[in-house]
Motif scaffolding. Structure first.
Motif, PDB file in Angstrom:
ATOM      1  N   ALA A  15     121.552 -21.171   6.447  1.00  0.00           N
ATOM      2  CA  ALA A  15     121.832 -21.081   7.881  1.00  0.00           C
ATOM      3  C   ALA A  15     121.013 -19.993   8.553  1.00  0.00           C
ATOM      4  O   ALA A  15     120.813 -18.913   7.987  1.00  0.00           O
ATOM      5  CB  ALA A  15     123.324 -20.815   8.093  1.00  0.00           C
ATOM      6  N   ALA A  16     120.541 -20.292   9.773  1.00  0.00           N
ATOM      7  CA  ALA A  16     119.840 -19.331  10.625  1.00  0.00           C
ATOM      8  C   ALA A  16     118.531 -18.823  10.027  1.00  0.00           C
ATOM      9  O   ALA A  16     118.088 -17.722  10.335  1.00  0.00           O
ATOM     10  CB  ALA A  16     120.746 -18.155  10.974  1.00  0.00           C
ATOM     11  N   ALA A  17     117.906 -19.648   9.192  1.00  0.00           N
ATOM     12  CA  ALA A  17     116.603 -19.265   8.635  1.00  0.00           C
ATOM     13  C   ALA A  17     115.472 -19.673   9.561  1.00  0.00           C
ATOM     14  O   ALA A  17     114.316 -19.309   9.324  1.00  0.00           O
ATOM     15  CB  ALA A  17     116.409 -19.900   7.259  1.00  0.00           C
ATOM     16  N   GLY A  18     115.787 -20.455  10.595  1.00  0.00           N
ATOM     17  CA  GLY A  18     114.770 -20.895  11.549  1.00  0.00           C
ATOM     18  C   GLY A  18     114.417 -22.357  11.435  1.00  0.00           C
ATOM     19  O   GLY A  18     113.400 -22.803  11.994  1.00  0.00           O
ATOM     20  N   LYS A  19     115.232 -23.143  10.742  1.00  0.00           N
ATOM     21  CA  LYS A  19     114.902 -24.551  10.502  1.00  0.00           C
ATOM     22  C   LYS A  19     114.824 -25.366  11.794  1.00  0.00           C
ATOM     23  O   LYS A  19     113.869 -26.109  12.015  1.00  0.00           O
ATOM     24  CB  LYS A  19     115.939 -25.180   9.556  1.00  0.00           C
TER      25      LYS A  19
END
Length: 224
Positions: free
Chosen positions: A16-20
């Motif tokens: 989550a929230a890695a920039g995908k």
């Protein structure tokens, strides 16, 4: 080069929230790709379970709910249904419930089938998730695994949501990571041939530049 007659699939996995999402949307624009957020389906199921007061730990009932929702949609549109507002599907109760729903093997099997059905109808697509390049499309044209330190990802979430406290969001990020990485069915792990990018210290433009270069190296042409 992508094989002629074979759909082009760009798989983007990561926590989550890695920039995908932001990078997938950028790739979709650049390469004229249809975009799919695979996790949205699990969120829809979690949301409906909460609304109907179905315990998400009840595997049989959640699987039945999944079947009911698929029957109601009568197609792969459950994946892209616009009946649900993004804020609704990212509310705290859904954030807490979704990892439990997503670890149910029977539900994952059904969602995997829906994703493959959807992708089969597209000529070129980019799909984000947690097992796209490992389980759903192991032969994807190009695979990425985006990640970042939990503290960085939590801060990004706080900025996006502008409501929850940093401590609570960090705890949720760590909890979700553990749930995703430890589940028996399709755990979150990088595909062996995935291009790994740690976005902790990179700008959005730098990440997209690396991903764009990799896609072009695999034969994808920029949309002009």
């Amino acid at each position: 080069m992508p094989e002629e007659g074979v759909n082009t699939v760009v798989a983007v996995d990561g926590p989550a929230a890695a920039g995908k999402t932001t990078t997938c949307l950028a790739l979709a624009r650049s390469f004229d790709l249809h975009y799919l957020e695979s996790g949205r389906t699990y969120r829809i199921i979690a949301f409906e379970a909460i609304q109907r007061k179905i315990p998400v730990e009840n595997t049989r009932k959640i699987t039945g709910l999944c079947d009911e929702l698929i029957t109601e949609s009568r197609s792969a549109t459950l994946l892209t249904s616009d009946r649900y507002e993004p804020e609704t599907l990212r509310a705290t109760p859904v954030n807490v419930a979704v990892s439990t729903v997503a670890k149910i093997a029977e539900v994952r099997q059904r969602v995997t089938s829906l994703i493959r059905l959807w992708a089969g109808a597209q000529t070129r697509c980019v799909i984000e998730g947690r097992d796209i390049g490992t389980t759903i499309f192991p032969a994807a044209t190009v695979k990425f695994y985006l990640t970042a330190r939990p503290e960085v990802r939590a801060m990004r979430r706080v900025r996006q949501e502008r409501a929850a406290s940093y401590e609570n969001v960090l705890g949720d990020v760590i909890r979700r990571d553990e749930a995703d990485m430890s589940r028996v069915s399709s755990p979150l792990v990088p595909a062996e041939d995935a291009i790994r990018i740690d976005t902790s210290e990179l700008t959005f433009e730098q990440v997209v530049s690396r991903m764009t270069a990799a896609c072009r190296n695999r034969g994808l042409e920029i949309n002009r």
